[in-house]
Write a protein that holds these residues in place. Structure first.
Motif, PDB file in Angstrom:
ATOM      1  N   LEU A 101      20.294  18.429   1.670  1.00  0.00           N
ATOM      2  CA  LEU A 101      19.538  19.550   2.557  1.00  0.00           C
ATOM      3  C   LEU A 101      20.147  20.399   3.802  1.00  0.00           C
ATOM      4  CD1 LEU A 101      17.443  16.008   2.948  1.00  0.00           C
ATOM      5  CD2 LEU A 101      16.384  17.884   1.319  1.00  0.00           C
ATOM      6  N   GLN A 153       7.952   1.573  -1.016  1.00  0.00           N
ATOM      7  CA  GLN A 153       8.806   1.700  -1.130  1.00  0.00           C
ATOM      8  C   GLN A 153       9.477   2.924  -2.065  1.00  0.00           C
ATOM      9  OE1 GLN A 153      11.091  -0.956   1.523  1.00  0.00           O
ATOM     10  NE2 GLN A 153      13.033   0.154   1.961  1.00  0.00           N
ATOM     11  N   ILE A 154       9.977   3.813  -1.508  1.00  0.00           N
ATOM     12  CA  ILE A 154      11.019   4.768  -2.362  1.00  0.00           C
ATOM     13  C   ILE A 154      11.811   5.366  -1.892  1.00  0.00           C
ATOM     14  CG2 ILE A 154       8.284   5.821  -3.452  1.00  0.00           C
ATOM     15  CD1 ILE A 154       8.995   8.198  -0.897  1.00  0.00           C
ATOM     16  N   GLU A 200      14.651   9.517  -5.130  1.00  0.00           N
ATOM     17  CA  GLU A 200      12.706   9.544  -5.790  1.00  0.00           C
ATOM     18  C   GLU A 200      12.008  10.134  -4.576  1.00  0.00           C
ATOM     19  OE1 GLU A 200      10.120   6.174  -6.932  1.00  0.00           O
ATOM     20  OE2 GLU A 200      12.071   5.568  -5.980  1.00  0.00           O
ATOM     21  N   LYS A 201      12.775  10.110  -3.245  1.00  0.00           N
ATOM     22  CA  LYS A 201      12.530  11.705  -2.237  1.00  0.00           C
ATOM     23  C   LYS A 201      13.119  13.206  -2.614  1.00  0.00           C
ATOM     24  CE  LYS A 201      12.372   8.474   1.222  1.00  0.00           C
ATOM     25  NZ  LYS A 201      11.500   8.225   1.931  1.00  0.00           N
ATOM     26  N   VAL A 242      16.149   7.180  -1.885  1.00  0.00           N
ATOM     27  CA  VAL A 242      16.466   8.917  -1.802  1.00  0.00           C
ATOM     28  C   VAL A 242      16.024   9.585  -2.996  1.00  0.00           C
ATOM     29  CG1 VAL A 242      18.615   8.297  -2.017  1.00  0.00           C
ATOM     30  CG2 VAL A 242      17.494   9.795  -0.169  1.00  0.00           C
ATOM     31  N   VAL A 283      26.394   6.097   4.870  1.00  0.00           N
ATOM     32  CA  VAL A 283      25.392   5.800   6.302  1.00  0.00           C
ATOM     33  C   VAL A 283      24.582   7.398   6.492  1.00  0.00           C
ATOM     34  CG1 VAL A 283      24.849   5.001   7.809  1.00  0.00           C
ATOM     35  CG2 VAL A 283      26.420   3.991   6.536  1.00  0.00           C
ATOM     36  N   CYS A 284      25.013   7.914   7.153  1.00  0.00           N
ATOM     37  CA  CYS A 284      23.824   9.169   7.801  1.00  0.00           C
ATOM     38  C   CYS A 284      23.492  10.242   7.302  1.00  0.00           C
ATOM     39  CB  CYS A 284      25.454   9.369   9.037  1.00  0.00           C
ATOM     40  SG  CYS A 284      25.566   8.294  10.368  1.00  0.00           S
ATOM     41  N   CYS A 285      24.282  10.920   5.827  1.00  0.00           N
ATOM     42  CA  CYS A 285      23.802  11.413   4.976  1.00  0.00           C
ATOM     43  C   CYS A 285      22.171  11.387   4.854  1.00  0.00           C
ATOM     44  CB  CYS A 285      24.352  11.971   3.722  1.00  0.00           C
ATOM     45  SG  CYS A 285      23.927  12.716   2.321  1.00  0.00           S
ATOM     46  N   PRO A 286      21.123  12.036   4.859  1.00  0.00           N
ATOM     47  CA  PRO A 286      19.771  11.670   4.673  1.00  0.00           C
ATOM     48  C   PRO A 286      20.018  11.989   3.169  1.00  0.00           C
ATOM     49  CG  PRO A 286      19.667  13.338   5.634  1.00  0.00           C
ATOM     50  CD  PRO A 286      21.278  13.413   5.860  1.00  0.00           C
ATOM     51  N   ALA A 287      20.251  12.965   2.316  1.00  0.00           N
ATOM     52  CA  ALA A 287      19.937  12.899   1.182  1.00  0.00           C
ATOM     53  C   ALA A 287      21.415  11.554  -0.035  1.00  0.00           C
ATOM     54  CB  ALA A 287      20.554  14.380   0.903  1.00  0.00           C
ATOM     55  N   GLN A 338      11.726  15.318  -5.377  1.00  0.00           N
ATOM     56  CA  GLN A 338      10.245  16.035  -4.775  1.00  0.00           C
ATOM     57  C   GLN A 338      10.690  17.515  -4.520  1.00  0.00           C
ATOM     58  OE1 GLN A 338       6.991  14.832  -5.252  1.00  0.00           O
ATOM     59  NE2 GLN A 338       7.335  13.965  -6.237  1.00  0.00           N
ATOM     60  N   ASN A 339      11.132  17.855  -4.078  1.00  0.00           N
ATOM     61  CA  ASN A 339      12.334  18.846  -3.543  1.00  0.00           C
ATOM     62  C   ASN A 339      12.422  20.239  -4.972  1.00  0.00           C
ATOM     63  OD1 ASN A 339      11.714  17.257  -1.187  1.00  0.00           O
ATOM     64  ND2 ASN A 339      14.190  17.888  -0.777  1.00  0.00           N
ATOM     65  N   ALA A 388       0.682  -1.052  -0.295  1.00  0.00           N
ATOM     66  CA  ALA A 388       0.135   0.102  -0.087  1.00  0.00           C
ATOM     67  C   ALA A 388       0.914   1.018  -0.111  1.00  0.00           C
ATOM     68  CB  ALA A 388      -0.998   0.344   1.727  1.00  0.00           C
ATOM     69  N   VAL A 389       1.690   1.157   1.282  1.00  0.00           N
ATOM     70  CA  VAL A 389       2.887   2.054   0.553  1.00  0.00           C
ATOM     71  C   VAL A 389       4.633   1.714   0.300  1.00  0.00           C
ATOM     72  CG1 VAL A 389       4.026   3.631   2.049  1.00  0.00           C
ATOM     73  CG2 VAL A 389       2.299   3.042   3.327  1.00  0.00           C
TER      74      VAL A 389
END
Lengths: 106, 438
Positions: free
Chosen positions: A76, A15-16, A20-21, A18, A54-58, A24-25, A12-13
């Motif tokens: 980000l 998985q996308i 693809e995330k 990073v 590992v830690c970089c959110p982007a 949107q920005n 249903a959700v």
């Protein structure tokens, strides 16, 4: 999600990843003037943990051909890479005024 | 630039988040000549928060803010959930009609919209606000007193009697001027969040609210993969904010990326039905200074004060930050106004009044109360992992009707606990918990 790997019953959700995330920005990239730089690539070569990757959110920090590779376009501007780098090998600045991430919602 | 800002200002405020806006507004309202400098295209364009607005802090600055501020939903229900990795959740809900009576105590907000509004109030109060300009350093005189800021613009040096540093969690300006050390990985949480759009009616049905009522869900447990952290799900008018944040000291020791961690939260069966079908329109990340009282730097000096996230004013235990930011910004401004009115110089000795006022406020009292909590939780990861999972499995055992008698089930639960932790370990944990939270 590529066609080949599509599960029979998509969750249903979905998985996308990073990229693809980040798609949107909104960004105003300061072409040719990255605001974050690796001070000395040899230091990265001698780092086993490579926590930046590992830690970089982007996902700006990747390992390419065994070397640490940095592409700041999707950054980000959180500051994580600077803080987790134990040898302090990250030269971290904000982009020039008006450039970089432009949060629509924040 | 030199044409517009050749004069000297009473005060320069670096940054246009809640702390900077609170300070600039308070100063301008009192008639001081204020320059506020923001690096984003517009105030809010670099700012990220969950976000919950705590009314009390803004009321003290703009009492009638409700008439014009862009607010999403007022909170009538708080859910506190413990999630395991992928199966179950244990939770407590608190809903009260008291929260449904105006003036409302808490609201969800969308920061880019809220910060724009707040900045307009700052301009209307008379401050000069310059965006798209990054402050790169502080100007000092021979005696070491801060006398202004350096920007990246041509002829970008600007003088002021006092500089208020509200440049956010990375606090680069203060760091580079030697006013504070960089934030340590154990004192910083990285939070990632997404905004998911859904029709208003769908949100109201799923969360059992109507009108402008809203729900906040705060989440802990082994969903964070053993890292010290929390997740959240907040209801806006026609969108949901979902996020998760973990302490960097823990995050750098493991292999799950923040984006994967957020996907894991979204996939959890307790979360998935609530967000299903939501259209993701932004992915954001931000650091939260969670070190608390013991991580606070020097807060003032000759010609400068530090407010909000740049000084680490966050109560991580209660998920409060923006209210501390606004309150420290306001109190710093009030201190500056008082000195200015009395004709006193902005020396470190005089600006010490800022710290004294904070000590008297809820800001320092709350941070002191939980001074030991951040380190205790970091050193004892089982507190937010093992115990919640034990609770979930115990509930699973007791609530599964399968012909096994209840005493046998209790013995099974007790044996499971003993396997995980000795009696002395449990007593020790209880003591540590009490010490850190009393």
């Amino acid at each position: 999600m590529s066609g080949e790997n599509k599960p029979a019953n998509p969750p249903a959700v979905p998985q996308i990843n990073v990229e693809e995330k980040l798609f949107q920005n909104r960004y105003r990239v300061d072409t040719g003037r990255p605001h974050i730089r690796i001070r000395d690539e040899r230091v990265c070569g001698g780092c086993d943990a490579k926590p930046c990757t590992v830690c970089c959110p982007a996902g700006c920090w990747r390992i390419e051909d065994g070397k640490v590779d940095l592409v700041t376009d999707g950054c980000l501007e959180c500051g994580t890479c600077r803080i987790v780098c134990e040898p302090k090998n990250v030269d971290w600045n904000y982009p020039r005024g008006g450039f970089g991430i432009l949060f629509k919602f924040g | 630039m030199s044409e517009t800002v050749s004069e000297k200002f009473d005060a320069i405020v670096v940054g246009a988040g809640p702390a900077g806006n609170a300070a600039a507004y308070t100063l301008a309202k009192a008639g001081l000549a204020v320059l506020q400098i923001e690096r984003g295209e517009y105030p809010g364009s670099k700012n990220v928060q969950g976000a919950i607005l705590y009314s009390h802090a803004l009321e003290a600055i703009i009492p009638d803010f409700r008439d014009s501020a862009p607010l999403e939903r007022h909170i009538v229900e708080q859910r506190m959930w413990l999630l395991d990795e992928s199966t179950s959740y244990t939770g407590a809900h608190f809903r009260s009609e008291e929260f449904n009576k105006p003036p409302y105590n808490r609201y969800t907000i969308i920061r880019a919209r809220f910060d724009k509004w707040f900045s307009q109030q700052v301009r209307d109060a008379g401050a000069l606000v310059i965006c798209e300009t990054t402050v790169t350093g502080l100007l000092k005189n021979e005696a070491g007193k801060v006398i202004g800021v350096r920007t990246e613009r041509e002829n970008g040096d600007i003088l002021a009697d006092v500089v208020i540093l509200a440049d956010g969690v990375n606090s680069l300006v203060g760091q580079r001027a030697g006013l504070r050390p960089d934030i340590a990985p154990k004192d910083a949480a990285l939070a990632v969040k997404e905004i998911l759009f859904l029709p208003k009616e769908v949100i109201e049905q799923r969360f059992n609210v109507s009108g402008s009522q809203g729900v906040v869900i705060e989440i802990a447990g082994s969903i964070t993969g053993g890292m010290l952290g929390t997740a959240f799900l907040y209801t806006n008018k026609d969108s949901l904010a979902i996020g998760v944040g973990c302490i960097l000291e823990d995050m750098k020791k493991q292999k799950m990326t923040p984006a994967e961690l957020l996907e894991r939260v979204k996939r959890h069966p307790a979360i998935r039905p609530l967000i299903e079908g939501g259209e993701m329109k932004e992915y954001a990340a931000h650091l939260i200074p969670e070190g608390g009282y013991n991580a606070l730097p020097q807060l003032y000096g000759d010609g400068w004060v530090m407010v909000g996230d740049s000084a680490g004013f966050v109560n991580a235990i209660h998920r409060e930050g923006s209210n501390l930011a606004m309150t420290t910004g306001r109190i710093a401004a009030e201190t500056v106004i008082e000195l200015k009115t009395a004709g006193k110089p902005f020396s470190a000795a005089n600006l010490a009044a800022y710290k004294a006022r904070l000590d008297d406020s809820f800001v320092m009292k709350d941070l002191k109360k939980y001074a030991e909590a951040p380190d205790m939780l970091l050193d004892n990861p089982h507190m937010l992992g093992m115990y919640p999972d034990f609770l979930a499995r115990s509930a699973q055992t007791m609530l599964t009707v399968d012909g096994i008698d209840k005493r046998a089930k209790q013995r099974e639960i007790l044996a499971r606990l003993k396997q995980k932790r000795s009696l002395w370990g449990i007593i020790g944990d209880a003591y540590k918990f009490w010490r850190a939270f009393k």
